[in-house]
Design a protein around this motif. Structure first.
Motif: not given
Length: 72
Positions: A31-34, A48-53, A56-60
């Motif tokens: 849910v947090l780490y799409k 720090i973990i980066s998520n790509e777009w 289901d959601g935006f980059a974070t």
């Protein structure tokens, strides 16, 4: 001196020692780490973990505070 590997498909962080031997594995909450793609540490030891777009959601960028009070 450990090696941290993030898996975007399995939603895992896998940790190896300096020799490449397996140490630990952590499941990431999908849910947090799409779409986890990048991993870094601050000088204080925060993760720090980066998520790509993803669809289901935006980059974070998600920050996990070091529980050991800044020790490395």
């Amino acid at each position: 001196k450990d090696l941290y590997v993030v898996s975007s498909i399995l939603k895992l962080i896998v940790i190896f020692d300096a020799k490449g031997d397996f140490k630990e594995v952590y499941k990431l909450d999908p849910v947090l780490y799409k779409q986890p793609e990048g991993i870094a540490f601050t000088p204080e030891g925060n993760l720090i973990i980066s998520n790509e777009w993803s669809e289901d959601g935006f980059a974070t960028l998600l920050l996990m505070k070091n529980k050991k009070g800044g020790e490395k």
